[in-house]
Each structure stands twice: as structure tokens, then as C-alpha cells.
Design a protein around this motif. Structure first.
Motif, mmCIF file in Angstrom:
data_model
loop_
_atom_site.group_PDB
_atom_site.id
_atom_site.type_symbol
_atom_site.label_atom_id
_atom_site.label_comp_id
_atom_site.label_asym_id
_atom_site.label_seq_id
_atom_site.Cartn_x
_atom_site.Cartn_y
_atom_site.Cartn_z
ATOM 1 N N ILE A 84 -10.055 13.378 7.199
ATOM 2 C CA ILE A 84 -9.483 12.562 6.206
ATOM 3 C C ILE A 84 -8.056 13.273 5.858
ATOM 4 O O ILE A 84 -7.788 14.401 6.144
ATOM 5 C CB ILE A 84 -10.046 12.429 4.587
ATOM 6 N N THR A 85 -7.043 12.185 5.347
ATOM 7 C CA THR A 85 -5.748 12.938 4.985
ATOM 8 C C THR A 85 -5.475 12.671 3.895
ATOM 9 O O THR A 85 -4.596 13.667 3.077
ATOM 10 C CB THR A 85 -4.658 11.992 5.933
ATOM 11 N N HIS A 86 -5.954 11.880 3.016
ATOM 12 C CA HIS A 86 -5.688 11.529 1.425
ATOM 13 C C HIS A 86 -7.088 11.358 0.870
ATOM 14 O O HIS A 86 -7.880 10.727 1.288
ATOM 15 C CB HIS A 86 -5.122 10.201 1.366
ATOM 16 N N LYS A 87 -7.095 12.024 -0.421
ATOM 17 C CA LYS A 87 -8.388 11.970 -1.221
ATOM 18 C C LYS A 87 -8.513 10.670 -1.547
ATOM 19 O O LYS A 87 -9.862 10.292 -1.745
ATOM 20 C CB LYS A 87 -8.032 12.731 -2.524
ATOM 21 N N LEU B 93 -11.534 8.520 0.022
ATOM 22 C CA LEU B 93 -12.757 9.025 -0.218
ATOM 23 C C LEU B 93 -13.693 8.146 -0.903
ATOM 24 O O LEU B 93 -14.708 7.730 -0.565
ATOM 25 C CB LEU B 93 -13.131 10.244 -1.284
ATOM 26 N N THR B 94 -12.934 7.091 -1.890
ATOM 27 C CA THR B 94 -13.623 5.945 -2.701
ATOM 28 C C THR B 94 -14.577 5.213 -1.894
ATOM 29 O O THR B 94 -15.422 4.704 -2.314
ATOM 30 C CB THR B 94 -12.448 5.454 -3.465
ATOM 31 N N GLU B 95 -14.020 4.887 -0.621
ATOM 32 C CA GLU B 95 -14.798 3.824 0.197
ATOM 33 C C GLU B 95 -15.844 4.533 1.242
ATOM 34 O O GLU B 95 -16.634 3.640 1.625
ATOM 35 C CB GLU B 95 -13.663 3.214 1.046
ATOM 36 N N LEU B 96 -16.129 5.622 1.001
ATOM 37 C CA LEU B 96 -16.671 6.286 1.887
ATOM 38 C C LEU B 96 -18.034 6.968 0.985
ATOM 39 O O LEU B 96 -18.915 7.131 1.981
ATOM 40 C CB LEU B 96 -16.072 7.536 2.686
ATOM 41 N N LEU B 97 -18.233 6.813 -0.197
ATOM 42 C CA LEU B 97 -19.305 7.188 -0.924
ATOM 43 C C LEU B 97 -20.670 6.467 -0.591
ATOM 44 O O LEU B 97 -20.633 5.396 -0.116
ATOM 45 C CB LEU B 97 -19.102 7.237 -2.646
ATOM 46 N N ARG C 138 -21.344 11.722 -4.528
ATOM 47 C CA ARG C 138 -22.332 10.824 -4.675
ATOM 48 C C ARG C 138 -21.714 9.475 -5.164
ATOM 49 O O ARG C 138 -22.207 8.362 -4.789
ATOM 50 C CB ARG C 138 -23.479 11.297 -5.285
ATOM 51 N N ASN C 139 -20.920 9.588 -6.113
ATOM 52 C CA ASN C 139 -20.439 8.495 -6.960
ATOM 53 C C ASN C 139 -19.013 8.448 -7.546
ATOM 54 O O ASN C 139 -18.611 9.756 -7.421
ATOM 55 C CB ASN C 139 -21.564 8.105 -8.093
ATOM 56 N N PRO C 140 -18.462 7.517 -7.811
ATOM 57 C CA PRO C 140 -17.068 7.661 -8.231
ATOM 58 C C PRO C 140 -16.812 8.823 -9.230
ATOM 59 O O PRO C 140 -15.726 9.471 -9.223
ATOM 60 C CB PRO C 140 -16.867 6.369 -8.630
ATOM 61 N N GLU C 141 -17.636 9.187 -10.207
ATOM 62 C CA GLU C 141 -17.665 10.195 -11.069
ATOM 63 C C GLU C 141 -17.168 11.652 -10.104
ATOM 64 O O GLU C 141 -16.677 12.556 -11.062
ATOM 65 C CB GLU C 141 -18.645 10.285 -12.171
ATOM 66 N N ASP C 142 -18.310 11.694 -9.314
ATOM 67 C CA ASP C 142 -18.019 12.893 -8.545
ATOM 68 C C ASP C 142 -16.534 13.231 -7.919
ATOM 69 O O ASP C 142 -16.102 14.279 -7.372
ATOM 70 C CB ASP C 142 -18.840 13.080 -7.290
ATOM 71 N N LEU C 143 -15.732 12.325 -7.737
ATOM 72 C CA LEU C 143 -14.404 12.414 -7.020
ATOM 73 C C LEU C 143 -13.592 13.433 -7.705
ATOM 74 O O LEU C 143 -12.672 13.896 -7.031
ATOM 75 C CB LEU C 143 -13.771 10.868 -6.989
ATOM 76 N N SER D 63 -9.558 18.894 4.957
ATOM 77 C CA SER D 63 -11.100 18.788 5.055
ATOM 78 C C SER D 63 -11.295 17.491 5.865
ATOM 79 O O SER D 63 -10.610 16.762 6.282
ATOM 80 C CB SER D 63 -11.305 18.441 3.535
ATOM 81 N N PHE D 64 -12.685 17.293 6.108
ATOM 82 C CA PHE D 64 -13.275 16.543 6.592
ATOM 83 C C PHE D 64 -14.421 15.920 6.026
ATOM 84 O O PHE D 64 -14.937 16.624 5.030
ATOM 85 C CB PHE D 64 -13.399 16.740 8.100
ATOM 86 N N VAL D 65 -14.970 14.631 6.220
ATOM 87 C CA VAL D 65 -16.216 14.114 5.707
ATOM 88 C C VAL D 65 -17.221 13.777 6.626
ATOM 89 O O VAL D 65 -17.056 13.716 7.575
ATOM 90 C CB VAL D 65 -15.697 12.778 4.864
ATOM 91 N N GLU D 66 -18.304 13.766 6.095
ATOM 92 C CA GLU D 66 -19.629 13.390 7.184
ATOM 93 C C GLU D 66 -20.565 12.881 6.088
ATOM 94 O O GLU D 66 -20.599 12.760 4.921
ATOM 95 C CB GLU D 66 -20.220 14.854 7.715
#
Ligand code: ADP
Length: 376
Positions: free
Chosen positions: A123-126, A129-133, A153-158, A166-169
Motif C-alpha cells: 500500500i502507498t497511502h493509509k 486501508l478503508t476499503e480493505l478491512l 478490524r473496523n473503521p475505528e481501528d484505522l 508497509s503492506f497489508v495481508e
């Protein structure tokens, strides 16, 4: 070979270096460690050179008095090691360390070798993440003991999202976390240990306890060992490696990550196996034959973590009563200062059955506490 003529240099002087040094001293090798902290754990059993394993000059001058270079941790400065590679035996190689230091490159290397890893993407921008939860975000560099990994897990965790490369999995529905220690030498010989089942501390993301053998089917056991071996081969790794695996609720295994050194999940091997991971580490770095990995008894191991609410000089409570339990071995690393959740030592428990081991462990955990001279 006369071990007394050979000096093994370990970058990092923590508890892993201490236990490798103990195994090396037992076999007659000379051991030096490079670590910036006076009185680091390994200084009790090895010659301690004070200096940083992140500093090129310190590494080069340290290496000039050693025949073999190995590691207590992977986060060392790679560049000087590359310049030394033709002249010194460095195990594992700087190339392997470079892959492991970069979690994303590690994932890509395993994926390219067609090994099962969680689905991941850069990922390049935080904002992405919103769409990947729900998703697990991991920093590319420097993650260790749960630092550098956040589960969103949810938008509050952002608000907890990492603000670094970083990367996401995919967030896996985990059934169990497993560990396998593998040694591989330059001839390609392999020594693989029994699969352990790891249970994590709910807050610190640190290993709470593990037991061996893991309670999994024979098929999963066989596959976990094969994957761990293939993961080390995919890196063309020579050395001793701790491979962490995930088993999801559907029964699928994934490789999580590889440590290029003795691993917390292999401490039990000191008492429970023919050859401990630390002796195996010494054997592989010195080019001696790999030792038998046979598990002699069911066992468990738990980390002795600094109690919440204390710091300063550690005070170990309950030692006498814990050591009165048959089959219990205590390891204290000798760290001068405790703080909440710091790894201060570990305890290994052997028994005839896992049931017996768990009963003894419950008692030992209840009795043993690491407090400190200063209350927080
Ligand atoms: P570290 O290298 O910091 O220990 P890990 O990658 O091992 O980081 O992650 C720490 C913990 O987070 C793991 O032990 C596991 O419990 C959880 N975790 C990591 N990745 C995933 C994932 N993809 N799905 C579910 N849980 C995960």
C-alpha cells in the motif's frame, strides 16, 4: 579441528546469544559477542565487545578477531557483512538476512517459490486501508515481537494504522499458530524438529507458552515440517531457522515468517531433544554434522515476562516452590532491569503426557513472578 582454535562471533548479545554461547563453550569453541549494552545477557558466558551491530566500523573491527560470524538477531547492518563475505564464514549469509529484514521481500520470495503465504499487497497511502478491512497491516522493516503488526478490524481501528512503509495481508481466521525449527547446512542436509503449538499473550503479542508435540493431525504435522523445510530452501538458507506457520480454521497451512537464528519457539529443545537448537546452531555454523532432533518427552515452555506495574532490578518470586516441581527447568537471562512484559527468562516443563505437563505448567505460572524494585 580443534574447537579451541576457533572463535565464533555473534552479533547481538541477548538471551539467544547467551544460550548459543553456552552450547558453543560446552563444545570448546571461543565465543565473542558484539552488543552495545554493558552486562548484556551473553556477557556472562562469552567475551563481550561493547559496540553496535548497526555500525559498520564496529562490525568490521569485531569480525577481524573472529573466524565465523553469526547472529542473535536479524536487524544488523548488512553492508559491512557483504564486504567481509569473501574473507569470513558468515552464517546465515548477508543475502538471506537482507531478504528476512524486509518482510515484504520475504513474503515475495516465499510466494515466488509457490509456498502458501497469506494474500498480501503493497500500500502507498493509509487511505487505501478503508476499503480493505478487516486486514492485517505489517511494516516492511523492523517488526519484532508483534511491534510493526496491527490488526485493523473496523473503521475505528484505522487510528492505529502504521504510518511507515508497509503492506497489508488478509486477516486469517486462525485455528492455531505453529512453529518448526530447521537447520540446513551448505551440503543441503536438513535437521527438522517436532512441530510446536504456540499460544500468544493477549496483550503484548509475545509468545505466552508453547507445547510440543502440537495437537494436530499427522497430515498437518507432516505438511508443516515439509513447508518449513521448503521455506528455508526457498531462501537458499544455510544456518538455523525458526519458521512460524498459521493453521486456519479450514485446515490450510500458511508460512508466516522465518527467523534466521535460534527462536523463542525452540527453547524447549534444551531439555526435551537430543540436540538443542543452540547446539545445532553451533554445529551448523562450524560445519559439524547436524545433530539428531528427536523429542525425548512431551513438554511445554513459557516465557517469564516482567509483571505489569514493576521496573528496576528484578525480583524473582516463587523460585523455590517452582523448582520443587519435578521436570521443571528454569532459565534466567540475567537482564539488569525488568519492565512490563520484558522477556526475563523462560521455564521448560517435561512430563510423561501433555496433560501432566499442563498441570505442572499451571502451577509454575501461578507461583513464579518477576517483580521489580521500582513500582510503576
Ligand atoms: P511479529 O513478527 O511482530 O511477531 P507477526 O507477523 O508474527 O509479527 O504477527 C504477530 C501476530 O499477529 C501473530 O502471531 C498472529 O497472532 C497475528 N497475525 C499476524 N498476521 C496475521 C494474519 N494474516 N491473520 C491473522 N492474524 C495474524
Amino acid at each position: 579441528m580443534n574447537p579451541g582454535d576457533i572463535t565464533i562471533g555473534i552479533l547481538g548479545g541477548g538471551q539467544l546469544a547467551k544460550m548459543s554461547a553456552q552450547a558453543g563453550r560446552k563444545m570448546g569453541f571461543n565465543i565473542k559477542v558484539l552488543d552495545p549494552t554493558p552486562n548484556c545477557p551473553a556477557s556472562a558466558v562469552a567475551e563481550h565487545i561493547i559496540g553496535s551491530y548497526r555500525d559498520s566500523d564496529s562490525i568490521i573491527s569485531f569480525a577481524s578477531c573472529c573466524d565465523i560470524i553469526t547472529f542473535d538477531l536479524e536487524h544488523v547492518e548488512i553492508f559491512p557483512l557483504k564486504t567481509l563475505e569473501d574473507k569470513k564464514r558468515i552464517i546465515p549469509s548477508p543475502k538471506v538476512l537482507e531478504i528476512i529484514q524486509n518482510k515484504l521481500l520475504q513474503r515475495k520470495t516465499l510466494k515466488n517459490a509457490r509456498l502458501p503465504v497469506p494474500e498480501f499487497r503493497e500500500i502507498t497511502h493509509k487511505e487505501e486501508l478503508t476499503e480493505l478491512l478487516p486486514v492485517v497491516q505489517k511494516s516492511v522493516r523492523g517488526g519484532y515481537d508483534g511491534r510493526g503488526t496491527v490488526i485493523l478490524r473496523n473503521p475505528e481501528d484505522l487510528s492505529k494504522a502504521l504510518d511507515e512503509p508497509s503492506f497489508v495481508e488478509e486477516f486469517l481466521d486462525l485455528e492455531k499458530e505453529l512453529g518448526v525449527i530447521v537447520a540446513r547446512n551448505e551440503k543441503g542436509d536438513i535437521a527438522v524438529y517436532e512441530v510446536v503449538e504456540m499460544v500468544f499473550h493477549p496483550e503484548g503479542n509475545l509468545l505466552d507458552y508453547l507445547f510440543c508435540p502440537a495437537s494436530i493431525s499427522e497430515d498437518v504435522r507432516k505438511e508443516a515440517k515439509e513447508l518449513a523445510i521448503e521455506a528455508v530452501r526457498a531462501l537458499d538458507g544455510v544456518g538455523l531457522f525458526g519458521v512460524e506457520l498459521f493453521l486456519d480454521k479450514k485446515g490450510k497451512l500458511y508460512i508466516n515468517e522465518i527467523a534466521p537464528r535460534p527462536h523463542n519457539s525452540g527453547h524447549y529443545t534444551i531439555e526435551a531433544c537430543y540436540t538443542s537448537q543452540f547446539e545445532q546452531h553451533i554445529r551448523v555454523v562450524t560445519g559439524l554434522p547436524l545433530g539428531a532432533t528427536t523429542l525425548m518427552k512431551p513438554c511445554a515452555m513459557f516465557n517469564l515476562l516482567g509483571e505489569e506495574g514493576y521496573t528496576g532490578k528484578p525480583i524473582y518470586e516463587g523460585l523455590e516452590r517452582v523448582l520443587a516441581i519435578p521436570g521443571v527447568s528454569l532459565h534466567i537471562y540475567g537482564k539488569a532491569k525488568t519492565f512490563p512484559l520484558r522477556k526475563m527468562g523462560h521455564v521448560t516443563i517435561l512430563g510423561d503426557t501433555l496433560e501432566e505437563v499442563f498441570q505442572k505448567m499451571a502451577e509454575a505460572k501461578r507461583l513464579l513472578k518477576v517483580k521489580g524494585e521500582i513500582k510503576l
